[in-house]
Every structure is written in structure tokens, then in C-alpha cells.
Design a protein around this motif. Structure first.
Motif, short mmCIF file in Angstrom:
data_model
loop_
_atom_site.label_atom_id
_atom_site.label_comp_id
_atom_site.label_asym_id
_atom_site.label_seq_id
_atom_site.Cartn_x
_atom_site.Cartn_y
_atom_site.Cartn_z
N THR A 49 -1.20 -5.29 -20.30
CA THR A 49 -1.53 -6.43 -19.46
C THR A 49 -1.69 -6.00 -18.00
N SER A 50 -2.70 -6.55 -17.34
CA SER A 50 -2.98 -6.20 -15.95
C SER A 50 -2.13 -7.04 -15.00
N PHE A 51 -1.42 -6.36 -14.10
CA PHE A 51 -0.62 -6.99 -13.05
C PHE A 51 -1.13 -6.54 -11.68
N TYR A 52 -0.90 -7.38 -10.68
CA TYR A 52 -1.19 -6.99 -9.30
C TYR A 52 0.05 -6.30 -8.73
N ALA A 53 -0.13 -5.08 -8.22
CA ALA A 53 1.01 -4.29 -7.76
C ALA A 53 1.19 -4.29 -6.25
N ALA A 54 0.33 -5.01 -5.52
CA ALA A 54 0.49 -5.21 -4.08
C ALA A 54 0.73 -3.88 -3.33
N SER A 55 1.83 -3.78 -2.60
CA SER A 55 2.05 -2.61 -1.73
C SER A 55 2.38 -1.32 -2.46
N VAL A 56 2.56 -1.37 -3.77
CA VAL A 56 2.68 -0.13 -4.54
C VAL A 56 1.40 0.71 -4.36
N THR A 57 0.30 0.03 -3.99
CA THR A 57 -0.97 0.70 -3.69
C THR A 57 -0.80 1.81 -2.67
N LYS A 58 0.11 1.63 -1.74
CA LYS A 58 0.22 2.58 -0.62
C LYS A 58 0.49 4.00 -1.08
N GLN A 59 1.21 4.20 -2.19
CA GLN A 59 1.46 5.56 -2.66
C GLN A 59 0.20 6.22 -3.20
N VAL A 60 -0.73 5.41 -3.72
CA VAL A 60 -2.02 5.95 -4.15
C VAL A 60 -2.81 6.44 -2.95
N ILE A 61 -2.85 5.63 -1.89
CA ILE A 61 -3.56 6.02 -0.67
C ILE A 61 -2.88 7.25 -0.04
N GLY A 264 8.14 -1.00 -3.30
CA GLY A 264 7.93 -2.29 -3.92
C GLY A 264 6.62 -2.90 -3.50
N GLY A 265 6.27 -4.01 -4.15
CA GLY A 265 5.08 -4.75 -3.78
C GLY A 265 5.28 -6.21 -4.09
N SER A 266 4.75 -7.10 -3.23
CA SER A 266 4.95 -8.52 -3.42
C SER A 266 3.78 -9.29 -2.86
N TRP A 267 3.24 -10.22 -3.65
CA TRP A 267 2.21 -11.11 -3.15
C TRP A 267 2.12 -12.35 -4.03
N GLY A 268 2.37 -13.52 -3.44
CA GLY A 268 2.10 -14.79 -4.10
C GLY A 268 2.61 -14.93 -5.51
N GLY A 269 3.80 -14.43 -5.78
CA GLY A 269 4.38 -14.52 -7.12
C GLY A 269 4.30 -13.23 -7.91
N TRP A 270 3.34 -12.36 -7.57
CA TRP A 270 3.28 -11.04 -8.20
C TRP A 270 4.34 -10.14 -7.56
N GLN A 271 5.10 -9.44 -8.38
CA GLN A 271 6.13 -8.53 -7.90
C GLN A 271 6.03 -7.19 -8.62
N ALA A 272 6.29 -6.13 -7.89
CA ALA A 272 6.25 -4.79 -8.49
C ALA A 272 7.30 -3.91 -7.84
N LYS A 273 7.79 -2.96 -8.61
CA LYS A 273 8.74 -1.97 -8.08
C LYS A 273 8.56 -0.66 -8.83
N THR A 274 8.48 0.43 -8.08
CA THR A 274 8.45 1.76 -8.68
C THR A 274 9.62 2.57 -8.15
N VAL A 275 10.26 3.30 -9.05
CA VAL A 275 11.41 4.14 -8.69
C VAL A 275 11.29 5.45 -9.44
#
Length: 310
Positions: A49-61, A264-275
Motif C-alpha cells: 500500500t502506498s503511503f505519504y512519507a512527508a519529511s522522510v523524503t529528506k534522507q533521499v535528497i 519522521g514525517g507528518s502531513w495532514g494525517g499521514w505519519q511516518a517514522k524511520t529508525v
């Protein structure tokens, strides 16, 4: 790996209310597991399932930039205006390293109170129209800044000669066979929640729990380049004073069992965390819709630390 313990934690969080979807991926000691609860877009959550990961994007950049620096395409001390000359003159003192470590002192023009930007071009236009009260003092203080990572996404695109979404797909996502992972593109609609911004860099990452866990495990194994990975995990901070613990799109903190690499990442109900705990090859990814931000952050961190100390 305590599979039943993970299930209990997830069930407890789902029972707390308002959590629509929850997916957890774990890799430890070459063993992996994925657990899913709830639904997104009217469908039951699965490992794909596709989720929005918000600021987790920053590690890709951050890793794209580190790879460019290792390849000799750029220097972390480059002025940002070397790559984005359309930025106003008052941005001249800001270097790439200031954007990476959130010490640029630029205004965060992505702030939703100014209206959600439709794309990276609009962020640059907002900076062009901005009249600072006083020139920025880069390198003096840490202040988390989404605008800086939008600019970095544009910079790495200029370095490669192609849009950052295409660059990430070619250099990172396809080599790792991340089939559900992309930067930008159409949003997955969640009733009652706003669509994410159209920007890439501060956010923009859509991914599945399987792909995100694979990404984290690949980072632990230096599959995308050892020198670049070590660079991306090196914290920086103010030019004067102590560092913030913020590296290249991730936070790094020392623990008795080794470095703890998180974001972490957060936007409008979407939440993400990588550790991650690279020394132990532990990776935990948590994706959610509707869960409290702190609960998702705590879940990811607690699972990783339990594995590292167990």
C-alpha cells in the motif's frame, strides 16, 4: 524478533481510536517482517500500500547530494546560488552545507500559513519576492527549515541535468527494486485530509512499508555507496557552537549499541517514522494514517531500541 509483541503494540495503537491505517516493517539479523492494520483509500492495507512519507523524503535528497559530492560534481561548501542563480542576491552567503544541516537562516516560505505551495518553482518564486528585514546569518544557529530541502532537491536536479524525481528513480529506487516508491506524482486521497503539498525535497515521497524497509536495510548495508552513506550519516551544525545531531536528512544520536539514525514525517494525517541502527543492521519503518505523530515516533524508536538491546 518478537512478532507477537509487535502485533500487540499495533493493536493497542489501533484501539486507541482515529487510526485508519498502520504498517510496520522490521529487519534485524537478516530476518524481516511486515505487519499491517486498517485501510487506505477504501482498501485494506497491505505490504504494498502506498503511503505519504512527508519529511522522510529528506534522507533521499541527502543521499543524492552525498553521492554527487563523492562523485566530484559539487562541493558541500558551494554557494547555493552557484546552482540556483535565479535566487535573489541576499541568498549569496548561504552554502549547501547550511541547507543540509538546517542552519541557512532562510525564511521557511513553505509554511502552510502562507498557503501550501503547488511545487518547487513556487517556493523559488516566494524567495524571489521576499524582502528580508536583515540578511541571513547562515551557520550561526539550527532551525529546521523545509525550504532548504526544496532548494536542495532543485540543486541535485541541476547537477544531474534531469528532474530530481527522475534522478531518484534511476539512481536509488530502481537499483533497489522499490516498485511502489516515487517522488511526487498523484496523491492518494484520504477523506477529510488535505492533499500533500506539490513540493519535492521537504516531502514528496510516496512509498510502501516493504519498499521503505528495503531502503533502510540498503542504507545499513551501504548498498548505495559506502562513502556517500558515511557522509550522509555525519552530523553538522552551527559553524560556531555545538552540533544539532542533524546529518544529511537524518538525525544521528549516539547510543551504547551504536548510532541511532532516525527521521519522521507528518502531513495532514499521514505519519511516518524511520529508525536504523547500522552497527546492528536493524531497520524499522512505520507508516500510518490518523495516528498521533508522537505515537508513531515512539513506536518506531521503541521497536528499534528493543531489538538493539535485547
Amino acid at each position: 524478533m518478537d512478532t507477537e509483541g509487535v502485533a500487540r503494540r499495533m493493536d493497542h495503537l489501533m484501539a486507541a481510536g482515529h487510526v485508519r491505517a498502520l504498517a510496520v516493517g522490521i529487519v534485524a539479523d537478516d530476518e524481516g517482517q511486515v505487519s499491517c492494520r486498517g485501510g487506505v483509500d477504501g482498501r485494506a492495507v497491505t505490504a504494498r500500500t502506498s503511503f505519504y512519507a512527508a519529511s522522510v523524503t529528506k534522507q533521499v535528497i541527502g543521499l543524492l547530494l552525498a553521492r554527487a559530492v563523492v562523485a566530484g560534481a559539487a562541493d558541500i561548501g558551494d554557494p547555493v546560488r552557484r546552482w540556483l542563480p535565479e535566487l535573489p542576491d541576499w541568498v549569496e552567503p548561504v552554502r549547501l552545507r547550511h541547507l543540509v544541516h538546517h542552519t541557512s537562516d532562510l525564511p521557511d516560505v513553505t509554511d502552510p500559513t502562507r498557503s501550501v505551495p503547488t511545487g518547487n518553482a513556487e517556493v523559488i518564486e516566494r524567495l524571489q519576492a521576499w524582502t528580508p528585514v536583515q540578511p541571513p546569518e547562515p551557520g550561526v544557529r539550527y532551525a529546521y527549515n523545509n525550504t532548504g530541502y526544496v532548494l536542495l532537491a532543485e540543486v541535485v536536479g541541476r547537477m544531474s541535468g534531469r528532474p530530481v524525481d527522475e534522478l531518484a528513480a534511476a539512481e536509488l529506487f530502481r537499483p533497489l527494486a522499490l516498485r511502489e516508491t516515487r517522488l511526487g506524482g498523484p496523491a492518494v486521497r484520504v477523506p477529510g485530509a488535505p492533499d500533500p503539498p506539490g513540493t519535492i525535497g521537504d516531502g514528496g515521497l510516496w512509498t510502501s512499508v516493504t519498499d521503505l524497509t528495503t531502503w533502510l536495510d540498503a542504507c545499513n548495508r551501504d548498498r548505495l555507496g559506502e562513502r556517500a552513506q558515511r557522509m550522509a550519516e555525519t552530523p553538522g551544525g552551527p559553524d560556531a557552537g555545538s552540533g544539532s545531531g542533524y546529518a544529511w536528512g537524518v538525525r544521528v544520536s549516539a547510543r551504547p549499541y551504536g548510532a541511532l539514525v532516525t527521521h519522521g514525517g507528518s502531513w495532514g494525517g499521514w505519519q511516518a517514522k524511520t529508525v536504523r541502527v547500522p552497527a546492528r543492521r536493524i531497520a524499522v519503518a512505520v507508516l500510518s494514517v490518523g495516528a498521533p505523530e508522537q505515537a508513531i515516533s515512539d513506536l518506531g524508536t521503541d521497536l528499534a531500541q528493543t531489538l538493539a538491546t535485547g
